[in-house]
Design a protein around this motif. Structure first.
Motif: not given
Length: 197
Positions: A1-20
């Motif tokens: 399991m490539p860590i890049t996919d984990v990090l990409r998902a984290f980096a996409t979802v984290f800032p979007a959820e902050l103001p949610d």
């Protein structure tokens, strides 16, 4: 399991959820139940359901031809960017201290109340759509699942622990602008991949 996919998902979802709305709801739930850990447990249980559904849906979308998948994903990210930008401009995300009654219910009530609110509030949410989009473009749905759930759990932990202080110091509309930029960048990146493929 490539860590890049984990990090990409984290980096996409984290800032979007902050103001949610779910972050704001978590802050209000903590103020109401006075049990941050149990509010967090309930929220993460709800997020687990949503991430699983989003990854499954995204993986199904991923079976479609690449041009269709790229177009759907780009549109989802672009729509997310527009919604976040409009929300930032409107400055609608505010906490009303008077709306949070002071009670001290049980841990069970805190978990169930948080779970119920978050599981209903997250249907069709931008982060759920983003997770589906990432899963559609990835050959590693488990990595996307881990990254997205870690991002959602992290935001819920921040909201449960520091929510009132964060919202008091960093205006939510600024967080919305950052998240909008992330979504717009991902939409552009998807279009570039689609055109150059």
């Amino acid at each position: 399991m490539p860590i890049t996919d984990v990090l990409r998902a984290f980096a996409t979802v984290f800032p979007a959820e902050l103001p949610d709305k779910t972050m704001i709801a978590t802050v209000v739930l903590v103020a109401r139940f006075r049990r941050p850990l149990w509010v967090w447990v309930g929220a993460v249980a709800a997020f687990t359901i949503h991430v699983t559904i989003a990854v499954a849906a995204g993986s199904a979308i991923g079976l479609l031809p690449d041009a269709v998948v790229g177009t759907v994903v780009a549109v989802m990210f672009a729509a997310g960017a527009v919604v976040l930008f409009r929300s930032a401009r409107a400055g609608r995300d505010r906490i009303d201290d008077a709306a949070a009654p002071v009670t001290a219910p049980s841990a069970r009530a805190a978990v169930l109340g948080s779970f119920g609110l978050v599981v209903l509030a997250e249907w069709g949410d931008l982060t759920q759509l983003a997770t589906a989009g990432l899963a559609a473009r990835s050959d590693e749905p488990v990595a996307v699942w881990i990254g997205a759930l870690a991002a959602l759990a992290s935001v819920a932990a921040l909201a449960a622990t520091f929510g009132r202080q964060i919202v008091a110091r960093v205006p939510v509309h600024r967080i919305n602008y950052v998240a909008s930029g992330v979504f717009a960048s991902l939409a552009l990146w998807t279009v570039v991949e689609l055109v150059t493929a």
